[in-house]
Design a protein around this motif. Structure first.
Motif, short mmCIF file in Angstrom:
data_model
loop_
_atom_site.label_atom_id
_atom_site.label_comp_id
_atom_site.label_asym_id
_atom_site.label_seq_id
_atom_site.Cartn_x
_atom_site.Cartn_y
_atom_site.Cartn_z
N ARG A 34 0.83 -1.20 0.00
CA ARG A 34 0.00 0.00 0.00
C ARG A 34 0.87 1.25 0.00
NH1 ARG A 34 -3.75 0.44 4.69
NH2 ARG A 34 -3.59 2.66 4.29
N ASP A 35 0.26 2.37 -0.40
CA ASP A 35 0.83 3.72 -0.33
C ASP A 35 2.16 3.87 -1.06
OD1 ASP A 35 -1.33 4.44 1.22
OD2 ASP A 35 -0.30 4.06 3.11
N PRO A 36 2.25 3.45 -2.33
CA PRO A 36 3.50 3.66 -3.07
C PRO A 36 3.65 5.13 -3.45
CG PRO A 36 1.82 2.81 -4.55
CD PRO A 36 1.21 2.81 -3.16
N PRO A 37 4.88 5.58 -3.72
CA PRO A 37 5.07 6.95 -4.22
C PRO A 37 4.50 7.07 -5.62
CG PRO A 37 7.13 5.73 -4.27
CD PRO A 37 6.15 4.87 -3.55
N ALA A 38 4.11 8.27 -5.98
CA ALA A 38 3.48 8.51 -7.28
C ALA A 38 4.52 8.50 -8.39
CB ALA A 38 2.75 9.85 -7.27
N VAL A 39 4.06 8.18 -9.60
CA VAL A 39 4.92 8.30 -10.78
C VAL A 39 5.42 9.74 -10.87
CG1 VAL A 39 4.96 8.22 -13.29
CG2 VAL A 39 3.78 6.42 -12.01
N GLY A 40 6.71 9.90 -11.12
CA GLY A 40 7.32 11.22 -11.16
C GLY A 40 8.03 11.60 -9.88
N LEU A 42 10.81 11.54 -6.90
CA LEU A 42 12.24 11.27 -6.78
C LEU A 42 12.46 10.29 -5.63
CD1 LEU A 42 15.28 11.83 -7.26
CD2 LEU A 42 15.03 13.78 -5.70
N ILE A 43 13.19 9.21 -5.90
CA ILE A 43 13.50 8.20 -4.89
C ILE A 43 15.01 8.14 -4.71
CG2 ILE A 43 13.40 5.75 -4.29
CD1 ILE A 43 10.71 7.17 -4.15
N PRO A 64 16.73 0.69 -1.08
CA PRO A 64 18.08 0.24 -0.71
C PRO A 64 19.15 1.18 -1.25
CG PRO A 64 17.30 -0.98 -2.61
CD PRO A 64 16.16 -0.08 -2.19
N GLU A 65 20.40 0.92 -0.85
CA GLU A 65 21.52 1.66 -1.42
C GLU A 65 21.53 1.49 -2.94
OE1 GLU A 65 23.71 3.68 0.05
OE2 GLU A 65 22.63 3.41 1.95
N ALA A 66 21.95 2.53 -3.62
CA ALA A 66 22.05 2.56 -5.09
C ALA A 66 20.70 2.77 -5.76
CB ALA A 66 22.72 1.31 -5.65
N ALA A 67 19.63 2.91 -4.99
CA ALA A 67 18.32 3.21 -5.58
C ALA A 67 18.21 4.72 -5.75
CB ALA A 67 17.19 2.70 -4.69
N LEU A 68 18.28 5.18 -6.98
CA LEU A 68 18.21 6.61 -7.25
C LEU A 68 17.58 6.82 -8.62
CD1 LEU A 68 18.95 9.55 -6.49
CD2 LEU A 68 21.13 9.18 -7.65
N GLY A 69 16.50 7.57 -8.65
CA GLY A 69 15.85 7.85 -9.92
C GLY A 69 14.44 8.36 -9.72
N ILE A 70 13.79 8.61 -10.83
CA ILE A 70 12.40 9.06 -10.85
C ILE A 70 11.49 7.86 -11.08
CG2 ILE A 70 10.72 10.52 -12.04
CD1 ILE A 70 12.82 12.10 -10.51
N VAL A 71 10.43 7.76 -10.30
CA VAL A 71 9.47 6.66 -10.50
C VAL A 71 8.86 6.80 -11.89
CG1 VAL A 71 7.37 5.56 -9.69
CG2 VAL A 71 8.96 6.55 -8.04
N SER A 72 9.20 5.85 -12.74
CA SER A 72 8.73 5.91 -14.13
C SER A 72 7.59 4.96 -14.40
CB SER A 72 9.89 5.58 -15.09
OG SER A 72 10.37 4.26 -14.85
N ALA A 89 8.06 -9.50 -6.31
CA ALA A 89 7.17 -8.80 -7.25
C ALA A 89 7.67 -7.36 -7.44
CB ALA A 89 5.75 -8.79 -6.71
N ARG A 90 7.55 -6.87 -8.66
CA ARG A 90 8.01 -5.51 -8.93
C ARG A 90 7.05 -4.50 -8.31
NH1 ARG A 90 9.56 -3.51 -14.95
NH2 ARG A 90 10.84 -5.41 -14.74
N LEU A 91 7.62 -3.63 -7.49
CA LEU A 91 6.83 -2.57 -6.87
C LEU A 91 6.89 -1.29 -7.68
CD1 LEU A 91 7.95 -3.09 -3.15
CD2 LEU A 91 5.95 -4.06 -4.31
N LEU A 92 8.11 -0.93 -8.10
CA LEU A 92 8.32 0.32 -8.82
C LEU A 92 9.45 0.15 -9.81
CD1 LEU A 92 8.55 2.73 -5.74
CD2 LEU A 92 6.53 2.45 -7.19
N SER A 93 9.47 1.02 -10.82
CA SER A 93 10.61 1.14 -11.71
C SER A 93 11.15 2.55 -11.60
CB SER A 93 10.23 0.82 -13.16
OG SER A 93 9.83 -0.53 -13.29
N LEU A 94 12.47 2.70 -11.50
CA LEU A 94 13.11 4.00 -11.40
C LEU A 94 13.93 4.28 -12.65
CD1 LEU A 94 14.50 3.89 -7.74
CD2 LEU A 94 12.26 4.69 -8.52
N ASP A 95 13.88 5.51 -13.12
CA ASP A 95 14.65 5.92 -14.28
C ASP A 95 15.67 6.97 -13.86
OD1 ASP A 95 15.70 6.63 -16.68
OD2 ASP A 95 13.80 7.21 -17.62
#
Length: 204
Positions: A34-40, A42-43, A64-72, A89-95
Motif C-alpha cells: 500500500r501507499d506507493p510513491p506517485a509516478v514522477g 524522486l527516490i 536500498p543503497e544505489a536506488a536513485l531515480g524518478i518513479v517511471s 514482485a516488482r513494486l516500482l521502476s526508477l529511471d
C-alpha cells in the motif's frame, strides 16, 4: 492515544538492474502492499517506498543503497487500497536518466529556504500522524531552542496504529543544529515533505 505503542519494523526493497538502464525495486516479502510513491517522484536510498502488511503487522519498506531515480512506472491503479504481492514482485521502476534537475532541486529543498538568515528545514520522511512525545505523560522529544545532533529522535509518525521514529538523520543538514521552531503540531496529520522543524546550524 494509547501509552503502549508498537514501533513499525522496516524492510529494504530488493534492487534489480534492468536492460534498458532503469532500476526495478522488488518486494522483500509477500504481503499486502500500500501507499506507493506517485509516478514522477524522486527516490533516493533510504526513502520510504510504501508499506507491506504481513500477517496483520505493518512493515515500512525503504529504498536500498544505489536506488536513485524518478518513479517511471508503478503497478496499475486498482480500486483496493492494498494489493497482494509475492516475494520479488516488482513494486516500482526508477529511471535515473529522468532525474534532470530534480535531484538538485530536492537537495536545495533539504538545505532549507534560500533566505539570507540561513534558516533550514527538517521535513517529514513520509505521511502519517506526528507525535511530539512517546506518551501523553512523557516529555517532548525536542523543544525550541534545543541543540539536536545527527540520529536524535525528534518525534513519532503513526500509520495504521503502528509507530516509527523520526530521527534527525538528513545528511544534507548539519550534524548539529539549533531548533528555531517546531512547526508540526502534536498529533498533526503530515504528508511526505511537510516541515516539522525550522533550524539553524550550530557549532556548539
Amino acid at each position: 492515544m494509547s501509552d503502549s505503542r508498537q514501533f513499525v519494523p522496516e524492510l529494504l526493497a530488493i534492487l534489480e538492474r534492468l536492460d534498458d538502464g532503469r532500476t526495478a525495486l522488488l518486494a522483500p516479502s509477500p504481503g499486502l502492499w500500500r501507499d506507493p510513491p506517485a509516478v514522477g517522484s524522486l527516490i533516493r536510498p533510504g526513502d520510504t517506498l510504501g508499506w507491506i502488511e504481513i500477517l496483520g503487522v505493518l512493515h515500512r519498506v525503504r529504498a536500498p543503497e544505489a536506488a536513485l531515480g524518478i518513479v517511471s512506472e508503478a503497478p496499475e491503479e486498482i480500486e483496493l487500497a492494498r494489493r497482494q504481492v509475492d516475494y520479488g514482485a516488482r513494486l516500482l521502476s526508477l529511471d535515473p536518466n529522468a532525474l534532470g534537475g530534480a535531484l538538485e532541486a530536492s537537495r536545495e529543498a533539504e538545505r532549507g529556504p534560500t533566505n539570507a538568515d540561513g534558516t533550514l528545514t527538517f521535513t517529514s520522511p513520509s505521511s502519517g500522524r506526528f507525535y511530539q512525545r512517546a506518551a501523553p505523560d512523557k516529555p517532548a522529544f525536542v523543544e525550541a531552542g534545543q541543540i539536536i545532533e545527527r540520529g536524535q529522535t525528534i518525534g513519532l509518525l503513526e500509520v495504521m496504529k503502528t509507530f516509527t521514529r523520526v530521527n534527525y538523520d538528513n545528511p544534507k543538514l548539519p550534524a548539529k543544529a539549533k531548533i528555531l521552531k517546531i512547526v508540526a503540531a502534536d498529533q498533526a496529520d503530515l504528508g511526505r515533505g511537510d516541515v516539522i522543524l525550522t533550524l539553524e546550524a550550530s557549532d556548539r
